[in-house]
Design a protein around this motif. Structure first.
Motif, PDB file in Angstrom:
ATOM      1  N   ARG A  58     -84.860 -46.797  37.454  1.00  0.00           N
ATOM      2  CA  ARG A  58     -84.802 -45.578  36.634  1.00  0.00           C
ATOM      3  C   ARG A  58     -83.689 -45.663  35.594  1.00  0.00           C
ATOM      4  N   SER A  59     -82.534 -46.172  36.029  1.00  0.00           N
ATOM      5  CA  SER A  59     -81.473 -46.494  35.080  1.00  0.00           C
ATOM      6  C   SER A  59     -80.762 -47.708  35.660  1.00  0.00           C
ATOM      7  N   THR A  60     -79.749 -48.217  34.968  1.00  0.00           N
ATOM      8  CA  THR A  60     -79.077 -49.429  35.431  1.00  0.00           C
ATOM      9  C   THR A  60     -77.700 -49.069  35.951  1.00  0.00           C
ATOM     10  N   ILE A  61     -77.482 -49.319  37.243  1.00  0.00           N
ATOM     11  CA  ILE A  61     -76.165 -49.034  37.804  1.00  0.00           C
ATOM     12  C   ILE A  61     -75.172 -49.986  37.131  1.00  0.00           C
ATOM     13  N   ASP A  62     -74.044 -49.434  36.711  1.00  0.00           N
ATOM     14  CA  ASP A  62     -73.020 -50.250  36.056  1.00  0.00           C
ATOM     15  C   ASP A  62     -71.887 -50.441  37.061  1.00  0.00           C
ATOM     16  N   ILE A  63     -71.996 -51.499  37.855  1.00  0.00           N
ATOM     17  CA  ILE A  63     -71.063 -51.664  38.975  1.00  0.00           C
ATOM     18  C   ILE A  63     -69.652 -51.962  38.476  1.00  0.00           C
ATOM     19  N   SER A  64     -69.539 -52.530  37.277  1.00  0.00           N
ATOM     20  CA  SER A  64     -68.202 -52.788  36.719  1.00  0.00           C
ATOM     21  C   SER A  64     -67.441 -51.492  36.483  1.00  0.00           C
ATOM     22  N   ALA A  65     -68.174 -50.384  36.361  1.00  0.00           N
ATOM     23  CA  ALA A  65     -67.499 -49.098  36.175  1.00  0.00           C
ATOM     24  C   ALA A  65     -66.485 -48.867  37.285  1.00  0.00           C
ATOM     25  N   VAL A  66     -66.783 -49.339  38.482  1.00  0.00           N
ATOM     26  CA  VAL A  66     -65.880 -49.079  39.618  1.00  0.00           C
ATOM     27  C   VAL A  66     -64.511 -49.721  39.392  1.00  0.00           C
ATOM     28  N   PRO A  67     -64.432 -51.072  39.269  1.00  0.00           N
ATOM     29  CA  PRO A  67     -63.076 -51.619  39.068  1.00  0.00           C
ATOM     30  C   PRO A  67     -62.451 -51.208  37.745  1.00  0.00           C
ATOM     31  N   VAL A  68     -63.255 -51.028  36.694  1.00  0.00           N
ATOM     32  CA  VAL A  68     -62.659 -50.650  35.405  1.00  0.00           C
ATOM     33  C   VAL A  68     -62.064 -49.245  35.481  1.00  0.00           C
ATOM     34  N   LEU A  69     -62.818 -48.282  36.035  1.00  0.00           N
ATOM     35  CA  LEU A  69     -62.289 -46.915  36.124  1.00  0.00           C
ATOM     36  C   LEU A  69     -61.067 -46.855  37.032  1.00  0.00           C
ATOM     37  N   LYS A  70     -61.066 -47.665  38.098  1.00  0.00           N
ATOM     38  CA  LYS A  70     -59.888 -47.694  38.977  1.00  0.00           C
ATOM     39  C   LYS A  70     -58.679 -48.298  38.248  1.00  0.00           C
ATOM     40  N   GLN A  71     -58.922 -49.237  37.317  1.00  0.00           N
ATOM     41  CA  GLN A  71     -57.813 -49.787  36.534  1.00  0.00           C
ATOM     42  C   GLN A  71     -57.293 -48.766  35.522  1.00  0.00           C
ATOM     43  N   LEU A  72     -58.214 -48.095  34.840  1.00  0.00           N
ATOM     44  CA  LEU A  72     -57.815 -47.203  33.752  1.00  0.00           C
ATOM     45  C   LEU A  72     -57.270 -45.872  34.251  1.00  0.00           C
ATOM     46  N   SER A  73     -57.740 -45.425  35.421  1.00  0.00           N
ATOM     47  CA  SER A  73     -57.410 -44.071  35.872  1.00  0.00           C
ATOM     48  C   SER A  73     -56.986 -44.076  37.340  1.00  0.00           C
ATOM     49  N   HIS A  74     -56.320 -43.015  37.733  1.00  0.00           N
ATOM     50  CA  HIS A  74     -55.864 -42.837  39.108  1.00  0.00           C
ATOM     51  C   HIS A  74     -56.827 -41.986  39.919  1.00  0.00           C
ATOM     52  N   LEU A  75     -57.937 -41.543  39.305  1.00  0.00           N
ATOM     53  CA  LEU A  75     -58.862 -40.641  39.992  1.00  0.00           C
ATOM     54  C   LEU A  75     -59.778 -41.407  40.944  1.00  0.00           C
ATOM     55  N   PRO A  76     -60.253 -40.770  42.023  1.00  0.00           N
ATOM     56  CA  PRO A  76     -61.214 -41.422  42.917  1.00  0.00           C
ATOM     57  C   PRO A  76     -62.540 -41.693  42.202  1.00  0.00           C
ATOM     58  N   VAL A  77     -63.208 -42.755  42.608  1.00  0.00           N
ATOM     59  CA  VAL A  77     -64.476 -43.154  41.989  1.00  0.00           C
ATOM     60  C   VAL A  77     -65.555 -43.305  43.060  1.00  0.00           C
ATOM     61  N   LEU A  78     -66.617 -42.539  42.924  1.00  0.00           N
ATOM     62  CA  LEU A  78     -67.777 -42.686  43.813  1.00  0.00           C
ATOM     63  C   LEU A  78     -68.954 -43.280  43.038  1.00  0.00           C
ATOM     64  N   VAL A  79     -69.972 -43.704  43.780  1.00  0.00           N
ATOM     65  CA  VAL A  79     -71.189 -44.234  43.167  1.00  0.00           C
ATOM     66  C   VAL A  79     -72.389 -43.546  43.800  1.00  0.00           C
ATOM     67  N   ASP A  80     -73.376 -43.176  42.967  1.00  0.00           N
ATOM     68  CA  ASP A  80     -74.620 -42.591  43.468  1.00  0.00           C
ATOM     69  C   ASP A  80     -75.761 -43.575  43.205  1.00  0.00           C
ATOM     70  N   PRO A  81     -76.045 -44.452  44.173  1.00  0.00           N
ATOM     71  CA  PRO A  81     -77.026 -45.514  43.910  1.00  0.00           C
ATOM     72  C   PRO A  81     -78.442 -44.982  43.706  1.00  0.00           C
ATOM     73  N   GLY A  82     -78.833 -43.980  44.462  1.00  0.00           N
ATOM     74  CA  GLY A  82     -80.211 -43.505  44.418  1.00  0.00           C
ATOM     75  C   GLY A  82     -80.563 -42.888  43.078  1.00  0.00           C
ATOM     76  N   ASP A  83     -79.665 -42.078  42.539  1.00  0.00           N
ATOM     77  CA  ASP A  83     -79.869 -41.485  41.226  1.00  0.00           C
ATOM     78  C   ASP A  83     -80.054 -42.568  40.177  1.00  0.00           C
ATOM     79  N   ALA A  84     -79.302 -43.648  40.334  1.00  0.00           N
ATOM     80  CA  ALA A  84     -79.331 -44.718  39.342  1.00  0.00           C
ATOM     81  C   ALA A  84     -80.636 -45.494  39.386  1.00  0.00           C
TER      82      ALA A  84
END
Lengths: 333, 333, 333, 333
Positions: free
Chosen positions: B246-272
């Motif tokens: 349905r869409s393409t999960i961007d798994i790099s978002a996880v380490p990149v967002l953790k590098q850029l920000s201090h906020l928690p990061v979740l992933v919703d695989p089914g929606d993706a």
């Protein structure tokens, strides 16, 4: 709708699916192949939930055959929708040209643009008064004072006005505005769409940067399903890998949307590409592809630092462009 | 910020630009090359409007060097944000697993999912009660009755609850809900973000399908700039040319967002990805890439026609997956 | 080129970088800010490896300021390139229209298209004889026999011909063909580009579906760096999330490529959108945006099952379209 | 295959289509609805040209039901393909880890990487000797001398080697190389694929940045249709709008390709994201998603200016990563 079954589907599950579909008044025609069985679904499938069916164990895939949109669909309403505002028609024989300020910042800026618009004979004047701004630290707009200025400019120059609404709660403020723009970031703000669907205000609905044609038409369908038929579609660029321009104008949107729907289609070149030097060629392309008009940002105060945005053209460019667009339209007629 | 000038810029315009920048308390360091002059801008450039500068005649391009986000930026807040809700921590040492119903349809469905969630030891229970639905003809949700059911399920099973808010006007209804989800289509609904920024409710902010990392972080910045620091980022797939999912999960978002920000990061695989068989491998990938947790839709009534969506897993899949994710987390520690 | 350093870079590493750059005859101008130091690199940076520099511990990011292409760059060659083939000019005052068969299948088909082309006054006749086909089970082309037919058609109708070369080893076969097409899938087949760069054959270089403008221009640069200046750029659609059309025509490519480069720019609407009904509006848009011409597939045998492809227009559509395109060109002059 | 007809199709054309399909040994099952007639096509439709059918006047759309690939299709070959090279298996129980130099530059560099590879227990050593380079002005590789060095390193360290082939004419040079890489830019270089299909060399086929899963599998089908079954698929990132990383790794490719095909699937994280700090989390995600292995670039000479590329990890990172990947694999078993 087509349902493609997995090999050797369990018979009881298949019968249960068929029985359930028939309660939805859908007739099922199976095609049995050597490796694959296909169900053809006949009836009003626009209310059948594809996701639900594709989640069944026995189903490999579901493909839609009919478009899920109805009120906006040209198949059911072959004639072009023409919207009349004052002396102006949108979607008719004349091009609709909207000249705008981008973010409205002062009376001087707005009146300079309005004067240029008047000289060039454009149809509408646009100014944004509530954003939207991607940064919370950017200037957030003149708000109510901006609305007042727009109405004053309409009074002074005799040009109807358009502005972007951000939220259903702002509707009372926009009572006298001629066209309400729904920006690309709010294209799927269903609370706002439902509220606008209950009015008869003319709505300019901008395509979201990741919206398919169908997504855009489904958002328009929200408006028409609510009873509001005064809807204009607007292409403003989609997100792609190309970063030389801010987004990529999808010029095919123009003929495709005109084929699929009876609604008028405008193009906003500046928003799409983000640089003034590309606005004239893209505007020309839009008209040559069959657009009903274009949106062009104009400098209120060209050449001053801090006086505009990268996509705004000068008043003299606006005049020359308007002439050329009208000539192109004449050649295509 | 770097301003690249065109060849042979007109000197009076250049001086006027430099003077204007200095009134903004920005210091300008020019680098003069054979073909090109570059201005290095030093100071707090987060409030400088790039578009405005790039619209000047003498400017070829403007490039940002510093990120435009501050409150969400790890550079200024090196420690991880950990959000506490009851006994649970999000962004801490334990994985956060949210089990959801998709569209909430009945008490039976919700309680079946809640029971599965309880057994698997998941942290939160999710149900959507106001949509969003891309078609106006689809079921639009249980609304207030759904909110009531969520609170009843929390009472019965002792699991805190999460639901999607569509509009600032709904805030009073969500008073007792533990986490408010802002869906991907509303990620840039600034009216909603501003309203949520003034509360202290925990917000799960889902990435829009065409949002860059910076876009997502700027939307989070709206919340933090308003005073609300309880923000969770959620990757849920971006729009690409690949249509198998349905869409393409961007798994790099996880380490990149953790590098850029201090906020928690979740992933919703089914929606993706939109299909249950891909949920376990993608959820595993998310945790292996460093995500703080995942969102998983669960069947309330597996195997019945009409009982779920294509992305919902069975209760037993949920149990096995939860175990495996915890083992992966342990290996990575 | 701009090198953005991390905070507090280790001094010995910084000195080592500066020393190394100076051995490459690059002068380094530092701008020291409160949080960030930036190096401005002045000199011929087109041979400096950005990846190499950005891999250093002390470097946060590297941004290019100058374009990495030279021979194709309009900055260094302001005048339009005009290519002469027989009596025809490409990139000059007249539109270049190429009429093609798609996959060449028979003498009858080719001659029917050639006759239509002759009548409409188009400039070139195209036929593919070696594929490319995405399936190994599809018809792979007439090969040498097809080349022979093209030359016979040129002899009979007096129209120069164009065909797609797949591999450097085929060069001898194409000796008498007027224009050699490099297809989008081979746009970065550097072995082929190097071989063509050593000839003086006119090359029509089609943009790959995931190529940026810079990627396309760098592939053209391979040809010009080898000594071949007879290069035509061709936009044929990029891969995006929109699937209603086969790919998305990027009409901005026309004005942008004309700004960045002096090479002629054509557009192939049919390849991009994959359906005949959209070819006229897109071709019109291309010319209105400033394209030097278009490529149009024509039915050899309209209406017969198995006689063409989804994007081929009828001979009468070709005639009407050619007239309209010439009128548009006249209005724009 | 499903053919959706336009409303009220002309009967003679419909009969002519059905008759033609039956000469292709395709049986046609019509489903007649109120607004729409659908033809279900049963038989070996992999050789039917969808474009040809969709070009007919009476046809609205054609949708494929069966995958067009056969030899690579898991439906027809349910067991995993396991490729044996010396003592190593690819696609079996052990992870395959390939350590590479990026562009091979010197004996010292290669031997440093080979030593690190040996220590970490990785399976293959990679070095690129013929490019590809997007600029004609970049270093074009060690060529034959590089091949010789790879063979010397294999001899010295006992690790089989892999290198990228650019062109069918280079095949003799690669005779002793263990695995031939086809780069993403050559994924649809059919001349090269056909030549490799006639050999029994193991081929690592990298996904093009704009290739769908089906495109990649169709390119693999070229190899298998030629008789070569030793094919490894490799995900290396697709082009999207996100520019923070060089391309976007599509982690779903791993489970999807494993579902659709029996071929081994590797992931190259560094190529996809272009920065070393993201290589470990992405490599972990790849293994957690079910990949058969990963490709990792390693610094030959860390910390020196000019010694590597942005995506290369240090030897000690390689050692730690290899251990962690093996632990993850064990947890998933």
């Amino acid at each position: 709708m087509i349902v493609i079954l997995k090999e050797n589907p369990e018979e009881s599950q298949l019968n249960s699916l068929i029985a359930w579909l028939e309660t939805q008044r859908i007739h099922v025609h199976p095609t049995v192949g050597a490796n694959q069985t296909i169900l053809g679904l006949v009836g009003d499938t626009s209310r059948v939930d594809m996701d639900m069916i594709s989640s069944l164990d026995i189903v490999e895939a579901v493909k839609r055959v009919q478009e899920p949109f109805k009120n906006v669909n040209r198949k059911f309403h072959p004639d072009d929708t023409v919207i009349r505002i004052g002396d102006t028609e949108i979607g008719g024989k004349e091009l609709t040209i909207i000249a705008g300020t981008g973010m409205l910042e002062s009376r001087e800026q707005l009146f300079a643009v309005a004067e240029a618009a008047k000289k060039s004979g454009v149809s509408f004047l646009r100014g944004s008064v509530f954003g939207p701004r991607s940064s919370p630290y950017s200037y957030q707009g003149m708000r109510v004072e901006g609305i007042r200025l727009l109405l004053e400019a309409r009074e002074t120059f005799g040009i109807p006005v358009i502005s972007e609404i951000m939220d259903a709660s702002q509707l009372p403020l926009f009572e006298d505005i001629d066209i309400l723009q729904v920006g690309s970031r709010n294209m799927q703000n269903y609370s706002l769409l439902k509220a606008l669907g209950k009015t008869d205000k003319t709505v300019l609905l901008k395509r979201n940067m990741s919206a398919t044609y169908e997504d855009l038409l489904m958002s328009a369908e929200y408006l028409l399903a609510g009873g509001n038929r005064n809807v204009i579609l607007c292409e403003r660029g989609i997100r792609t890998f190309e970063t030389h321009t801010r987004s990529t104008i999808d010029i095919s949107a123009v003929p495709v949307l005109k084929q699929l729907s009876h609604l008028p289609v405008l193009v906003d070149p500046g928003d799409a590409v983000g640089r003034a030097s590309l606005v004239p060629p893209i505007a020309q392309a839009a008209v040559a592809a069959g657009a009903d008009g274009v949106v062009v940002q104009v400098h209120g105060d060209a050449g001053q630092a801090g006086s505009g945005s990268a996509q705004a053209v000068t008043p003299s460019t606006l005049t020359g462009l308007t002439e050329k667009l009208n000539k192109l339209k004449a050649v295509l007629a």
